[in-house]
Structures are given as C-alpha cells and as structure tokens.
Design a protein around this motif. Structure first.
Motif, PDB file in Angstrom:
ATOM      1  N   UNK A  57       0.823  -1.200   0.000  1.00  0.00           N
ATOM      2  CA  UNK A  57       0.000   0.000   0.000  1.00  0.00           C
ATOM      3  C   UNK A  57       0.862   1.257   0.000  1.00  0.00           C
ATOM      4  N   UNK A  58       0.475   2.222  -0.819  1.00  0.00           N
ATOM      5  CA  UNK A  58       1.079   3.554  -0.764  1.00  0.00           C
ATOM      6  C   UNK A  58       0.425   4.324   0.384  1.00  0.00           C
ATOM      7  N   UNK A  59       0.867   5.562   0.607  1.00  0.00           N
ATOM      8  CA  UNK A  59       0.239   6.382   1.647  1.00  0.00           C
ATOM      9  C   UNK A  59      -1.234   6.602   1.326  1.00  0.00           C
ATOM     10  N   UNK A  60      -1.537   6.850   0.037  1.00  0.00           N
ATOM     11  CA  UNK A  60      -2.939   7.011  -0.367  1.00  0.00           C
ATOM     12  C   UNK A  60      -3.711   5.714  -0.158  1.00  0.00           C
ATOM     13  N   UNK A  61      -3.056   4.589  -0.431  1.00  0.00           N
ATOM     14  CA  UNK A  61      -3.703   3.298  -0.230  1.00  0.00           C
ATOM     15  C   UNK A  61      -4.032   3.037   1.233  1.00  0.00           C
ATOM     16  N   UNK A  62      -3.111   3.412   2.115  1.00  0.00           N
ATOM     17  CA  UNK A  62      -3.365   3.223   3.548  1.00  0.00           C
ATOM     18  C   UNK A  62      -4.523   4.098   4.025  1.00  0.00           C
ATOM     19  N   UNK A  63      -4.607   5.308   3.476  1.00  0.00           N
ATOM     20  CA  UNK A  63      -5.720   6.184   3.845  1.00  0.00           C
ATOM     21  C   UNK A  63      -7.054   5.597   3.374  1.00  0.00           C
ATOM     22  N   UNK A  64      -7.053   5.034   2.166  1.00  0.00           N
ATOM     23  CA  UNK A  64      -8.285   4.458   1.634  1.00  0.00           C
ATOM     24  C   UNK A  64      -8.684   3.208   2.383  1.00  0.00           C
ATOM     25  N   UNK A  65      -7.698   2.430   2.840  1.00  0.00           N
ATOM     26  CA  UNK A  65      -7.985   1.119   3.432  1.00  0.00           C
ATOM     27  C   UNK A  65      -8.955   1.233   4.608  1.00  0.00           C
ATOM     28  N   UNK A  66      -8.621   2.097   5.574  1.00  0.00           N
ATOM     29  CA  UNK A  66      -9.459   2.198   6.768  1.00  0.00           C
ATOM     30  C   UNK A  66     -10.865   2.667   6.407  1.00  0.00           C
ATOM     31  N   UNK A  67     -10.955   3.660   5.517  1.00  0.00           N
ATOM     32  CA  UNK A  67     -12.261   4.166   5.113  1.00  0.00           C
ATOM     33  C   UNK A  67     -13.067   3.135   4.352  1.00  0.00           C
ATOM     34  N   UNK A  68     -12.406   2.389   3.469  1.00  0.00           N
ATOM     35  CA  UNK A  68     -13.097   1.365   2.690  1.00  0.00           C
ATOM     36  C   UNK A  68     -13.608   0.255   3.588  1.00  0.00           C
ATOM     37  N   UNK A  69     -12.793  -0.148   4.564  1.00  0.00           N
ATOM     38  CA  UNK A  69     -13.202  -1.205   5.493  1.00  0.00           C
ATOM     39  C   UNK A  69     -14.430  -0.761   6.282  1.00  0.00           C
ATOM     40  N   UNK A  70     -14.402   0.481   6.777  1.00  0.00           N
ATOM     41  CA  UNK A  70     -15.549   0.970   7.553  1.00  0.00           C
ATOM     42  C   UNK A  70     -16.789   1.098   6.677  1.00  0.00           C
ATOM     43  N   UNK A  71     -16.609   1.610   5.448  1.00  0.00           N
ATOM     44  CA  UNK A  71     -17.753   1.817   4.559  1.00  0.00           C
ATOM     45  C   UNK A  71     -18.433   0.493   4.227  1.00  0.00           C
ATOM     46  N   UNK A  72     -17.650  -0.522   3.880  1.00  0.00           N
ATOM     47  CA  UNK A  72     -18.238  -1.818   3.538  1.00  0.00           C
ATOM     48  C   UNK A  72     -18.878  -2.478   4.760  1.00  0.00           C
ATOM     49  N   UNK A  73     -18.244  -2.312   5.925  1.00  0.00           N
ATOM     50  CA  UNK A  73     -18.819  -2.884   7.137  1.00  0.00           C
ATOM     51  C   UNK A  73     -20.173  -2.252   7.443  1.00  0.00           C
ATOM     52  N   UNK A  74     -20.256  -0.934   7.231  1.00  0.00           N
ATOM     53  CA  UNK A  74     -21.521  -0.236   7.470  1.00  0.00           C
ATOM     54  C   UNK A  74     -22.591  -0.715   6.498  1.00  0.00           C
ATOM     55  N   UNK A  75     -22.237  -0.820   5.230  1.00  0.00           N
ATOM     56  CA  UNK A  75     -23.195  -1.286   4.228  1.00  0.00           C
ATOM     57  C   UNK A  75     -23.656  -2.714   4.519  1.00  0.00           C
ATOM     58  N   UNK A  76     -22.703  -3.575   4.886  1.00  0.00           N
ATOM     59  CA  UNK A  76     -23.055  -4.958   5.180  1.00  0.00           C
ATOM     60  C   UNK A  76     -23.960  -5.050   6.406  1.00  0.00           C
ATOM     61  N   UNK A  77     -23.682  -4.206   7.418  1.00  0.00           N
ATOM     62  CA  UNK A  77     -24.506  -4.228   8.625  1.00  0.00           C
ATOM     63  C   UNK A  77     -25.933  -3.785   8.315  1.00  0.00           C
ATOM     64  N   UNK A  78     -26.067  -2.726   7.501  1.00  0.00           N
ATOM     65  CA  UNK A  78     -27.394  -2.245   7.130  1.00  0.00           C
ATOM     66  C   UNK A  78     -28.140  -3.299   6.319  1.00  0.00           C
ATOM     67  N   UNK A 117     -23.428 -17.437  18.645  1.00  0.00           N
ATOM     68  CA  UNK A 117     -23.666 -16.003  18.440  1.00  0.00           C
ATOM     69  C   UNK A 117     -24.311 -15.781  17.076  1.00  0.00           C
ATOM     70  N   UNK A 118     -25.581 -16.143  16.910  1.00  0.00           N
ATOM     71  CA  UNK A 118     -26.225 -16.076  15.592  1.00  0.00           C
ATOM     72  C   UNK A 118     -26.351 -14.662  15.025  1.00  0.00           C
ATOM     73  N   UNK A 119     -26.228 -13.632  15.878  1.00  0.00           N
ATOM     74  CA  UNK A 119     -26.348 -12.260  15.394  1.00  0.00           C
ATOM     75  C   UNK A 119     -24.998 -11.624  15.101  1.00  0.00           C
ATOM     76  N   UNK A 120     -23.929 -12.435  15.079  1.00  0.00           N
ATOM     77  CA  UNK A 120     -22.587 -11.918  14.804  1.00  0.00           C
ATOM     78  C   UNK A 120     -22.012 -12.614  13.578  1.00  0.00           C
ATOM     79  N   UNK A 121     -21.610 -11.829  12.590  1.00  0.00           N
ATOM     80  CA  UNK A 121     -20.892 -12.359  11.438  1.00  0.00           C
ATOM     81  C   UNK A 121     -19.393 -12.308  11.729  1.00  0.00           C
TER      82      UNK A 121
END
Length: 298
Positions: A57-78, A117-121
C-alpha cells in the motif's frame, strides 16, 4: 467509486498480491488489475507499489484502506439488518490469521462461535504476521491467530495456544529421507529453501543454526508453505517447517524429525494490550481461553 472496486482493493491489500487476491475473489487477474487501475484513475492516486513479489500500500492506499473497510462494514450491517427484519441487529467480528489458519482448526472454532452467536458475522483476514499486528494496532482487527515471533511487538498482547515441532523436509530419495531423526550438523553442506526472514518460522531456524555455529545457504525464499514444499519436492533445497502445516499440504516429500529442542513453532492469539473490546470478541476469546497460557509481550 463502486463497492465492487473497494472489495477488490481490500482483497489485494489483505493478501499482498494480485494473483492471490484474484484467486480469492474468483475473478481473472487481468480483470482485477483493470478494476484497481480504474479506481486509481478515479482517485487520481496510486494505491499500490507493485513489485514482482508483493503489492504494498502507498500512503494514499493506507488512507483508503481504513475508510473502505468501515464503509463496507456499514453497508453490510445495514443490509444484514434489513434482511433480518425489525428488531434484529447484526455485528461483525474482524479476525485475522496467517495462511493455513495457523495450523489450528479455526474453521471449527468459527463454526462453534457462530452457533453460539447467531447475530454476529465473522470476517477473516488472511495475511502475514507483521500486517496482522499493524491491523490490530489500527483497530482493523480485534483478534488474530499468528506465530509467536522471537521479539514480540510491544503494542500487541500474545497468548500461546499450541506448540508444534519443526521438521526437516527433503525430496524423496534424498540421503536423509529415510532417517529416524537428524542433527543440525548433518545439514551443514546442504542448500535450503525457506520463508522470508521476517517470519517467525524462519527466525527460529536462523537462530538455531547461528547458536550451533553452523553456516546455512538459503537459495530461494517463499512465504506460502505449499509452494515452499513444492520447491523442496523439485530438489531446489531442503526446508525446516512446522510439522502440522507440512502434513496438511500433502506434497510428496519426506519429513524427518530434528534433534534440536529449540526448533518449535508456537501459535498464539494476538490482541491489543487490553485484550478484546467487544462482546463478540470476548465471546470468541472465551472459546479459546481454556487452552491458552498468557505470556508477556516484552
């Protein structure tokens, strides 16, 4: 920017190569590379430093990684909550593991956990120990299964789970293949293939040879146990590897015990210094804690 592109980006970042990520995603490598290039073009920045061996990962890649992980986790949770109907709240436990699930029956552990834990993925990230340690520190993971390094990082808590012997892997028909055991001094003139020096298994082997004052010639390095043993089978060198991982590969080689008590491979659970923080993380920890022995991270 599409969620598909973010999943592609995270897969490459997690496993470290386009080839492995394409296999994991079950798409072609050219298709994956094209997806990442389009994403880089949209963002106006390179996300990876590409080499023949790794995609870092470049510096830009590292910045995107955390945001992308959170964004997908939020979408999956919804999505999960909507699918589950009113009153159902799902969460995700992020777990890391070195390849081959650290020689543990991690699949069985996750099966037991999800049944309780059926409510935990559960989202499992497979990677190298140094990256998993970094993901723990950066709160991308809550728990990881790793090998115990000779010098544990100060900002990670490690709890040993199991210790396995290291064995000598050699081609069928090699002069040592039929022995009941072998001493290190019998390997002084042999050529080796081995893991990267940053990996714990390699560090343990290097330390044993240095302590015994025996020189060692490592001709090829490889970070995946199956590929490493394929190199052995084709006569490129001998290898000293964890016994359970070697057996699991089913590569046609000979495995010979080594007369050296220091050559062991220890699997550990890694958490942040204060341990797991969520109810889900504590639930997973409770399943493994019965066989664990706490140790200082140094």
């Amino acid at each position: 920017m599409e969620t598909r592109q973010l999943r592609h980006f995270l897969a490459v970042a997690d496993v470290g190569t386009f080839t492995a990520a394409a296999e994991q995603l079950r798409i072609s490598q050219p298709g994956l590379s094209s997806s990442i290039r389009i994403l880089e073009h949209q963002l106006g920045a390179e996300l990876f430093v590409r080499s023949r061996r790794r995609a870092e990962l470049t510096e830009a890649g590292r910045e995107l990684y955390a945001g992308a992980r959170r964004a997908l986790a939020t979408l999956e949770a919804v999505e999960t909550q909507i699918r589950g109907g009113p009153g159902v709240t799902k969460s995700t436990l992020y777990v890391g593991s070195i390849p081959s699930f650290a020689g543990l029956d991690l699949a069985a552990l996750i099966s037991r956990f999800t049944a309780q834990n059926p409510d935990v993925d559960v989202a499992v990230t497979v990677g190298m120990p140094l990256q998993l340690f970094a993901d723990l520190v950066d709160n991308r993971l809550e728990l990881a299964f790793v090998t115990m390094p000779l010098e544990p990082p100060h900002n990670v808590k490690l709890t040993p789970l199991a210790t396995y012997p290291m064995v000598l892997a050699c081609p069928l028909g090699h002069r040592l293949a039929g022995r009941d055991s072998v001493e290190l001094r019998a390997l002084a003139d042999e050529t080796f293939v081995d893991f990267d020096p940053a990996l714990a298994a390699r560090q343990v082997t290097d330390h044993a040879f240095v302590t015994a004052r025996i020189p060692r010639n490592v001709r090829v390095t490889c970070n995946e146990i199956g590929s490493l043993l394929e190199l052995v089978a084709h006569g490129l060198g001998l290898a000293i590897v964890p016994r359970p991982l070697a057996i699991a590969t089913r590569v046609p080689i000979a495995l010979v015990p080594i007369d050296n008590a220091s050559l062991v491979w220890t699997v550990a659970a890694a958490t942040r210094p204060n341990g797991t923080v969520s109810d889900a993380g504590q639930g997973m920890w409770n399943l493994i804690a019965g066989n664990a022995k706490p140790v200082s991270a140094g």
